[in-house]
Write a protein that holds these residues in place. Structure first.
Motif, PDB file in Angstrom:
ATOM      1  N   ALA A  93      14.658  20.829 -54.493  1.00 29.38           N
ATOM      2  CA  ALA A  93      13.585  19.939 -54.926  1.00 29.38           C
ATOM      3  C   ALA A  93      12.728  20.711 -55.922  1.00 29.38           C
ATOM      4  CB  ALA A  93      12.737  19.466 -53.748  1.00 29.38           C
ATOM      5  N   HIS A  94      12.025  19.985 -56.775  1.00 38.20           N
ATOM      6  CA  HIS A  94      11.261  20.624 -57.847  1.00 38.20           C
ATOM      7  C   HIS A  94      10.237  21.616 -57.295  1.00 38.20           C
ATOM      8  CE1 HIS A  94       8.321  20.924 -61.204  1.00 38.20           C
ATOM      9  NE2 HIS A  94       9.423  20.891 -61.932  1.00 38.20           N
ATOM     10  N   GLU A  95       9.664  21.303 -56.139  1.00 33.50           N
ATOM     11  CA  GLU A  95       8.631  22.165 -55.566  1.00 33.50           C
ATOM     12  C   GLU A  95       9.171  23.533 -55.164  1.00 33.50           C
ATOM     13  OE1 GLU A  95       9.058  19.053 -54.915  1.00 33.50           O
ATOM     14  OE2 GLU A  95       7.155  18.084 -55.444  1.00 33.50           O
ATOM     15  N   ASP A  96      10.485  23.625 -54.970  1.00 34.42           N
ATOM     16  CA  ASP A  96      11.064  24.908 -54.575  1.00 34.42           C
ATOM     17  C   ASP A  96      10.844  25.989 -55.630  1.00 34.42           C
ATOM     18  OD1 ASP A  96      12.075  23.659 -52.326  1.00 34.42           O
ATOM     19  OD2 ASP A  96      14.045  23.307 -53.190  1.00 34.42           O
ATOM     20  N   TYR A  97      10.673  25.566 -56.878  1.00 35.24           N
ATOM     21  CA  TYR A  97      10.598  26.526 -57.965  1.00 35.24           C
ATOM     22  C   TYR A  97       9.220  27.176 -58.093  1.00 35.24           C
ATOM     23  CZ  TYR A  97      15.154  24.828 -59.343  1.00 35.24           C
ATOM     24  OH  TYR A  97      16.486  24.504 -59.347  1.00 35.24           O
ATOM     25  N   THR A  98       8.262  26.712 -57.310  1.00 33.54           N
ATOM     26  CA  THR A  98       6.934  27.335 -57.307  1.00 33.54           C
ATOM     27  C   THR A  98       6.529  27.631 -55.861  1.00 33.54           C
ATOM     28  OG1 THR A  98       5.917  25.124 -57.316  1.00 33.54           O
ATOM     29  CG2 THR A  98       6.189  26.236 -59.437  1.00 33.54           C
ATOM     30  N   PHE A 129      15.651  27.982 -49.915  1.00 32.54           N
ATOM     31  CA  PHE A 129      14.292  28.279 -49.455  1.00 32.54           C
ATOM     32  C   PHE A 129      13.989  27.518 -48.160  1.00 32.54           C
ATOM     33  CE2 PHE A 129      13.972  29.961 -53.652  1.00 32.54           C
ATOM     34  CZ  PHE A 129      12.896  30.832 -53.668  1.00 32.54           C
ATOM     35  N   VAL A 130      14.496  26.311 -48.054  1.00 30.01           N
ATOM     36  CA  VAL A 130      14.274  25.507 -46.850  1.00 30.01           C
ATOM     37  C   VAL A 130      14.997  26.127 -45.658  1.00 30.01           C
ATOM     38  CG1 VAL A 130      14.650  23.256 -45.766  1.00 30.01           C
ATOM     39  CG2 VAL A 130      13.912  23.388 -48.158  1.00 30.01           C
ATOM     40  N   LEU A 131      16.269  26.485 -45.859  1.00 28.99           N
ATOM     41  CA  LEU A 131      17.020  27.095 -44.761  1.00 28.99           C
ATOM     42  C   LEU A 131      16.389  28.413 -44.333  1.00 28.99           C
ATOM     43  CD1 LEU A 131      20.766  26.476 -45.717  1.00 28.99           C
ATOM     44  CD2 LEU A 131      19.090  24.929 -44.688  1.00 28.99           C
ATOM     45  N   ALA A 132      15.927  29.189 -45.306  1.00 27.83           N
ATOM     46  CA  ALA A 132      15.304  30.480 -44.983  1.00 27.83           C
ATOM     47  C   ALA A 132      14.000  30.278 -44.227  1.00 27.83           C
ATOM     48  CB  ALA A 132      15.067  31.278 -46.256  1.00 27.83           C
ATOM     49  N   ALA A 133      13.190  29.321 -44.677  1.00 29.36           N
ATOM     50  CA  ALA A 133      11.912  29.058 -44.006  1.00 29.36           C
ATOM     51  C   ALA A 133      12.120  28.558 -42.588  1.00 29.36           C
ATOM     52  CB  ALA A 133      11.105  28.050 -44.816  1.00 29.36           C
ATOM     53  N   ALA A 134      13.270  27.911 -42.344  1.00 25.49           N
ATOM     54  CA  ALA A 134      13.585  27.432 -40.996  1.00 25.49           C
ATOM     55  C   ALA A 134      14.177  28.529 -40.122  1.00 25.49           C
ATOM     56  CB  ALA A 134      14.559  26.261 -41.079  1.00 25.49           C
TER      57      ALA A 134
END
Length: 349
Positions: A93-98, A129-134
């Protein structure tokens, strides 16, 4: 009425008998990545022409989801689809880049908690980033888009990040690099599930290579080499025609009229792999094809793929795929392909 339609769709998803894939999208999603998942898995067919996968798109909350483009998509399914899936794919998702804190918001965390233990989970691009944050990537090898590696390392030091590959597989968790490498990842999953024959047919119908050489290192901008028109492509093409032979680095370098040192450096710059890594990769792929498509004895497969002996083939296939040649052949060709006692004895050496 809408609720009834959604429930019926989910029932069909669960009872189809096909491998169930759920794609979890978020606001700011990259439409191309959603299309990749549906296209690759959606094109996979059995020998009888039956679809092998059932793919649904879901969101934390059903409804309109914004994309990074000038349109939205209407997602019918909520996080309940994650609980029924055998494979979950998380695109970028676009937000992943910031990224800022590297934490999940409560609704997304709750949605991911619905995934059953042992479910195969994959990310495309910065979906990692999502998998890592989880916490799904802690202690695992993973990758993401090369432009985001510094942020990723800062936020998730417990992850073994490899920024040079197109995709990774560590147990039941897979990650891929930037955008189009999602094609490589999805083809890899199809190949793992149903064999290279099915994956190759999907690649052919999608007009993409069934397997790309090297990693994303070749797409990272670097200073132009001293001899910018030098290439190792001719050596690679020659090697593919001679995989059955013992090939030396000196022979490969001679095909390009280079010193071994210069050839090795340029080979890595162009392919993202060392010559030995690349050769081993190509020989494993040749062996997989022969095990799936022919009745050749295992020792003949080993010789034709350039491994020399059945024992060497077994060692390399075990390292790359986690199975023996006989197990691999049985999986993708059925019980009729079980090797003879003589073959089993040769492989067990």
């Amino acid at each position: 009425m809408a609720r009834v339609c959604k429930d019926r769709a989910m029932t069909a998803f669960v009872e189809s008998g096909r491998h169930r894939v759920a794609v979890l999208v978020r606001h700011g999603m990259l439409p191309m990545e959603l299309g990749i998942v549906h296209r690759v898995f959606g094109q996979a067919r059995s020998a009888a022409g039956e679809p092998l996968y059932e793919v649904v798109t879901c969101a934390v909350e059903p409804g309109v989801v914004r994309t990074e483009a000038d349109f939205t998509i209407n997602v019918a399914h909520g996080p309940e689809a994650l609980a029924e899936a055998q494979t979950v794919v998380v695109p970028a998702a676009h937000e992943d880049y910031t990224p800022e804190e590297g934490r999940l918001d409560a609704p997304l965390a709750a949605a991911l908690a619905r995934i059953r233990p042992g479910t195969r989970v994959a990310s495309i691009c910065t979906g990692a980033f999502v998998l890592a944050a989880a916490g799904l990537l802690d202690g695992r090898r993973a990758t993401t888009h090369w432009r985001s590696t510094e942020d990723f390392r800062r936020l998730f030091p417990a992850v073994c990040l490899d920024p040079e590959v197109l995709y990774t597989e560590d147990g039941h968790v897979l990650t891929s690099a930037g955008v189009a490498s999602g094609v490589d990842l999805c083809l890899h999953m199809v190949r793992s599930d149903f064999g290279s024959g099915v994956a190759n047919e999907v690649a052919r119908s999608t007009v993409v290579p069934p397997h790309r050489e090297g990693g994303q290192a070749q797409y990272i901008q670097r200073p132009v080499p001293d001899r910018q028109f030098a290439t190792t492509g001719a050596a690679r093409a020659w090697a593919l025609e001679n995989l059955h032979r013992p090939l030396t680095l000196r022979e490969l370098a001679a095909r390009e009229s280079m010193s071994v040192r210069t050839f090795t450096r340029r080979f890595r710059e162009e392919s993202g792999l060392s010559p030995l890594q690349w050769l081993t990769q190509q020989r494993v792929e040749r062996a997989r094809h022969l095990l799936e498509e022919t009745d050749l004895p295992v020792d003949r497969v080993a010789a034709d793929a350039g491994f020399g002996t059945a024992a060497s083939l077994r060692q390399h296939l075990q390292a790359a795929l986690g199975v023996s040649p006989s197990q691999y052949r049985s999986t993708f060709r059925g019980p009729q392909a079980v090797p003879s006692r003589a073959e089993e004895a040769a492989v067990a050496v």
